[in-house]
Design an enzyme around this catalytic site. Sequence first.
Site, PDB file in Angstrom:
ATOM      1  N   SER A 691       0.797  -1.230   0.000  1.00 16.78           N
ATOM      2  CA  SER A 691       0.000   0.000   0.000  1.00 16.78           C
ATOM      3  C   SER A 691       0.825   1.274   0.000  1.00 16.78           C
ATOM      4  CB  SER A 691      -0.927   0.012   1.216  1.00 16.78           C
ATOM      5  OG  SER A 691      -1.787  -1.104   1.199  1.00 16.78           O
ATOM      6  N   LYS A 734      -8.601   2.412   6.499  1.00 21.31           N
ATOM      7  CA  LYS A 734      -7.650   3.488   6.206  1.00 21.31           C
ATOM      8  C   LYS A 734      -8.342   4.851   6.177  1.00 21.31           C
ATOM      9  CE  LYS A 734      -4.553   0.497   3.542  1.00 21.31           C
ATOM     10  NZ  LYS A 734      -4.045   0.157   2.198  1.00 21.31           N
TER      11      LYS A 734
END
Length: 817
Positions: A691, A734
């Site tokens: 990520s 997130k």
Amino acid sequence: MAQPKIPEYKANGTTDKLPETVPIMPLSDGVLFPKMIIPVVITQNEYMTLIDEVMSGNRLVALITPKSGERKSDYGPGDLSPIGTLALILKMAKPDESRIHLMLQGISRIRTKNFIKTDPYLEAAFAQITENEKKDKETEGLMSNISNVYQELVRISPAIPNELGAMAVTIDEPGSLADMVASTINSSTEEKQNILETLDVKLRLKKVTRQLNHQLEILKLGDKIQSQIKEDMDKQQKEFYLRKQLKAIREELGEKEEGNVEAEEYRTKIEEGNLPEEAYKAATRELERFSRMHPSSSEYTVSSTYLDWLTTLPWDKQTEDHLDIKKARAILDKDHFGLEKPKKRILEYLAVRKLNPDSKGPILCFLGPPGTGKTSLGRSIARALGREFIRISLGGVRDEAEIRGHRRTYVGALPGRIIQEIRKAGTNNPVFMLDEIDKVGADFKGDPSSALLEVLDPEQNFSFADHYLDVSFDLSRVMFVATANVIDTIPPALRDRMEVIGLRGYTLEEKVKIARQYLIPRQRKENGLAAKHISFSQSAIRHIISDYTREAGLRNAEREIASVCRGVAAKIAEGKKVSGAIKPEDLYEYLGPVRFTSETGENALTPGVVMGLAWTPVGGEILFIEATSMKGKRGLTLTGQLGDVMKESATAALSFIRAHARDYDIDEDFFDKYDFHIHVPSGAIPKDGPSAGVTMLTALVSLLTGRKVKKGLAMTGEITLRGKVMPVGGIKEKVIAAHRAGIKEVILPRPNKKDLEEIPAKVKSAMKFHFAEKMGDVLELALNGNGATKKKKKTPAKSKKSTKPAAKKTAARKSRK
């Protein structure tokens, strides 16, 4: 007819003169000592000839033991020991032509010199060995000890006549005493020959003493064993006699035997238990064995335990399902806030069961961080269905027998946990929770996850075979529910058996509502407090959740609330006055200083620092990526406990920048003169995953162009060498973490646009989302186009010195072009 006169010979000096040579007769299975008498049987022809010749002469032969101790038909001079015994034939009998019986008396020890002839028998010259019969105190002590021990041996051993014991007392010569005792005790031919060859009388006495003591110990041990055997036999006979009497008494009173009573009880249970055919046959067969066993037998208890298990399992007992969808929805909503996806799936299952009662149940696996309500959701399912709820924890289980049980050949064997818990539930259709299924281990004892494959397969579990029961048990009616924190550690075959339902972490607003509606009332009740004693303000609850816990669920938050409740309860118990309303400033008194400080978007203020977004098992986090450069030629350095995937992302980011340096107005020679260092703070925590690819690339471009990243912006996504932005997971967590940190804008990969549906509306409305397909889009958004976007037109850069290692092309370099 008159008997021929037997010559008389003495060991020391003779009445009849000894010859110079003597015939040799090997004696392989015995030793003749001087003054002792032994019988010998002759069957070999050559020795028959020897006896015939000797009997017509002086009747003397030499008995010598072969060195090897083996029987032979033909011995040579080298096969015999050098020392033997001169013997006199006292008697001879010939019962038939094939045998001669002799009675021989030893005269003295002799040593063979040289052999005169070897055919048809051996004959040799010899020398008589005389002994020193003098006695000192040590010799007398040895003789006394031998005499005493020998007396005890004679008393114990039935093989030694009592007369020999009396004779031993009368013998005055030490050598003769040693010879007499050695010849009568039970020792090997080699040991006796060793005594015969021991010419030192004192040493001979010591050797005989050792043999005598050894023989006495053996006899005593044999006596002890015999006594124990006799005692055990007497005890068994006594027990047998008493049991016979007890049986007769019971028959007179009209009572049944204990074993028969239990057997009848088991027979009744088997007949009334409605067992399946396979289980019925196994139980009947075991009952026949059991009825023939004695209650004191060790197998009696083993058989009884097995019958207990077979007759007490709920083979046909099941609870009726409550298929009221509205009531089930109300129960689920009452027990859990949110969790719409798992609730929806549970209600779908109830609806299908209502329309098709014979449908096979699903194997649900609730996947999520700790404290998100996975285990309690299983209890709510059982409540909604009206079924029993059972749970086993699989964390750390490494033995396959925990699932399948041990075979009955093992001592203390029992069924596996599956069968044990089903018997405890008393029904064959409970809600069965397999907690922490992702933490199952494996070692030399087997792999429990392989055993679970059968348990969790609707096509196989109708005939689950436990090793202990050795009969099939139907698990198809059981509703299995599993829980896991991470899915990566679950074997693929086992994962394929289950329908995975993700339980994401809660937002701050959701946590506040759950704490107010569920946790605080529960802790008030558990600590004996009323609403008037304690209440929490909205800001206090937020303060507890954000500053005293760091988790996706609410387990630690409940602990902190419980700590406050206990503190208030302690004050009330001491008679102190309590305010009742807990405010943020009151928390320090009960919980101490703040434990966690959240990162905020205000920190990313310098070139080379970018805010990324990360997923963890306890929810999302913001993650700062820091990049810097220094003179050197070592290339790229990575720190912060980065995993292999993050390292590869950093390498790909640097390669992309080097390949497109011209596009971003970066001096190509800069990479040959400077090293790059990428650091991810919180170095004690391992980090990995794809990520951070776009974040690392943005940090490097920000550093090399000297441009700051836009304030209040975070990003996540994977990159390729072509600059394409790839989708990643954990978007909900997130984004919630970004919202918690006060971030207003987030850059996401365009394929992740669909994931915004899972984000709470309140969070989504407070933030702005950008979707990128290529790194150019990311850099355009992050750096506001200030020198970080691809050049459309080449323009010379101003030449000026900087304290920072500027990567832009200098005017001098441009002029050379």
